[in-house]
Structure formats: C-alpha cells, structure tokens
Design a protein around this motif. Structure first.
Motif, PDB file in Angstrom:
ATOM      1  N   LYS A  37     -11.025  -0.294   2.202  1.00  0.00           N
ATOM      2  CA  LYS A  37     -12.230  -0.111   1.392  1.00  0.00           C
ATOM      3  C   LYS A  37     -12.570  -1.438   0.731  1.00  0.00           C
ATOM      4  CE  LYS A  37     -11.367   4.701   0.074  1.00  0.00           C
ATOM      5  NZ  LYS A  37     -11.114   5.576  -1.095  1.00  0.00           N
ATOM      6  N   ASN A  81     -18.282   6.344   1.029  1.00  0.00           N
ATOM      7  CA  ASN A  81     -17.196   6.357   0.044  1.00  0.00           C
ATOM      8  C   ASN A  81     -16.618   7.769  -0.010  1.00  0.00           C
ATOM      9  OD1 ASN A  81     -18.778   7.942  -1.737  1.00  0.00           O
ATOM     10  ND2 ASN A  81     -19.634   6.114  -2.699  1.00  0.00           N
ATOM     11  N   THR A 121     -10.775   8.311  -5.666  1.00  0.00           N
ATOM     12  CA  THR A 121     -11.440   7.164  -6.297  1.00  0.00           C
ATOM     13  C   THR A 121     -10.654   6.703  -7.514  1.00  0.00           C
ATOM     14  OG1 THR A 121     -13.597   7.903  -5.503  1.00  0.00           O
ATOM     15  CG2 THR A 121     -13.595   6.368  -7.349  1.00  0.00           C
ATOM     16  N   LEU A 140     -15.918   0.797  -3.323  1.00  0.00           N
ATOM     17  CA  LEU A 140     -14.894   1.575  -2.622  1.00  0.00           C
ATOM     18  C   LEU A 140     -15.453   2.241  -1.362  1.00  0.00           C
ATOM     19  CD1 LEU A 140     -13.003   3.128  -5.679  1.00  0.00           C
ATOM     20  CD2 LEU A 140     -12.333   1.159  -4.274  1.00  0.00           C
ATOM     21  N   ASP A 185      -7.627   4.817  -6.338  1.00  0.00           N
ATOM     22  CA  ASP A 185      -8.033   3.482  -5.849  1.00  0.00           C
ATOM     23  C   ASP A 185      -8.294   2.535  -7.018  1.00  0.00           C
ATOM     24  OD1 ASP A 185      -7.870   4.354  -3.225  1.00  0.00           O
ATOM     25  OD2 ASP A 185     -10.035   4.731  -3.029  1.00  0.00           O
TER      26      ASP A 185
END
Length: 180
Positions: free
Chosen positions: A125, A154, A168, A130, A171
C-alpha cells in the motif's frame, strides 16, 4: 553509402583519421579530407568525403561513443563542434536513460514474477491514502478480485466498515512506529 559487408567493428589501430578524436580525446574536424596525407582511405562504396567533424562522448575517463558528421557545404567551425558535442551528449544521455528504463522493466518483471509466486497473500500500500499498489495472485484468489480491480483501492473500498477500520488502524499504527 553502399559500403558492403556487415563489418560493425574494427580495431582503433586500423581506423581512419576520425579515430584521432579517440587518441586525442577531443573533437576533430577535417575541412579538406581529400588533401589529408595521413588518411587510410575509405571503404569501397563509401560516399566521397569532403570534410568531417568527429566528436567523442566522454564519461569520466571512458570514451563511450564517437559521433561523426560529414560533407557540410561549408567548413566546420568551433560553433559546429559545440553544437555536435551538445547533440552527442543528449544522444548518449537518451541511450543511457533508455538502457536504464529497460533494466528497470526487467527488474520489475522479475520482482512481479517472484511476488506472484509467493503462496501467501502479499500486497503493498502507498503510505498516504493506504491504497493498494501491488497485489499477488494469492491475494487475488483470497479476496476474489483481479489485480486490476484491487490496485488503487483502499480497505474501505473492499471490506465492510468494521473490517476496513481495523485494517486501516493497524496500517496507521505500523506506519507511525516506522515498521515497514
């Protein structure tokens, strides 16, 4: 020019007066080629040569190429030398860039082959939004979408809200810790 044969290389020791630019490592021009007494002559079928300008392309201590033009209607002068040097430099930079691009393409193809054949899902990503920039075949199979359908998306484009928020969040934590 109707020079016969497929000769594409000859030793510098047997080359004509144009090779003096290699020996002297600087541009050379001859405005009266027929009058030169130290020339080797021209191959059979070669266009008659009246005058020529030869420029070496030098990078570091190496001569990478030689560019030669000939038979200008008037004598070659210093401004012709500068112009041909600029052209030769641009041509060499273009060649160098093209070769580098080809090497990058080979490396990317090789990397894609490795990534695609890893049996576990692998993706990359980009850090800002992302969004997926790379996905392997195992990931395509697991998600059920093609690479083309996944790239640029995403987690929120692909998963239910709670799963996307979880992925998310993980990440972002990883990026904030600097663990890549």
């Amino acid at each position: 020019c109707r020079v016969g044969g497929a000769q594409t290389h000859s030793p510098i020791t047997r080359a004509g007066v144009w090779a003096n630019c290699v020996v002297e490592r600087k541009p050379i021009f001859h405005n009266n080629y027929p009058g030169l007494t130290h020339k080797n002559g021209l191959p059979e079928g070669h266009v008659p040569l009246i005058r020529d300008l030869v420029v070496p392309v030098i990078r570091g201590k190496k001569i990478m190429a030689v560019l030669c033009v000939g038979n200008k209607k008037t004598d070659y002068e210093i401004h012709d030398v500068k112009m041909l040097q600029q052209f030769a430099d641009m041509a060499w930079e273009t060649i160098t860039r093209k070769r580098a691009e080809e090497e990058i393409m080979k490396s990317e193809t090789f990397l894609d082959t490795i990534i695609d054949n890893i049996p576990n899902m692998l993706f990359v990503k980009e850090a800002k939004d992302l969004r997926f920039v790379r996905f392997n075949k195992a990931g395509e199979r697991l998600i059920g979408l093609s690479k083309e359908e996944l790239i640029g998306k995403n987690d929120h484009d692909l998963f239910p809200q709670n799963e996307a928020d979880f992925f998310t969040g993980k990440d972002r934590e990883t990026l904030n810790r600097g663990e890549l």
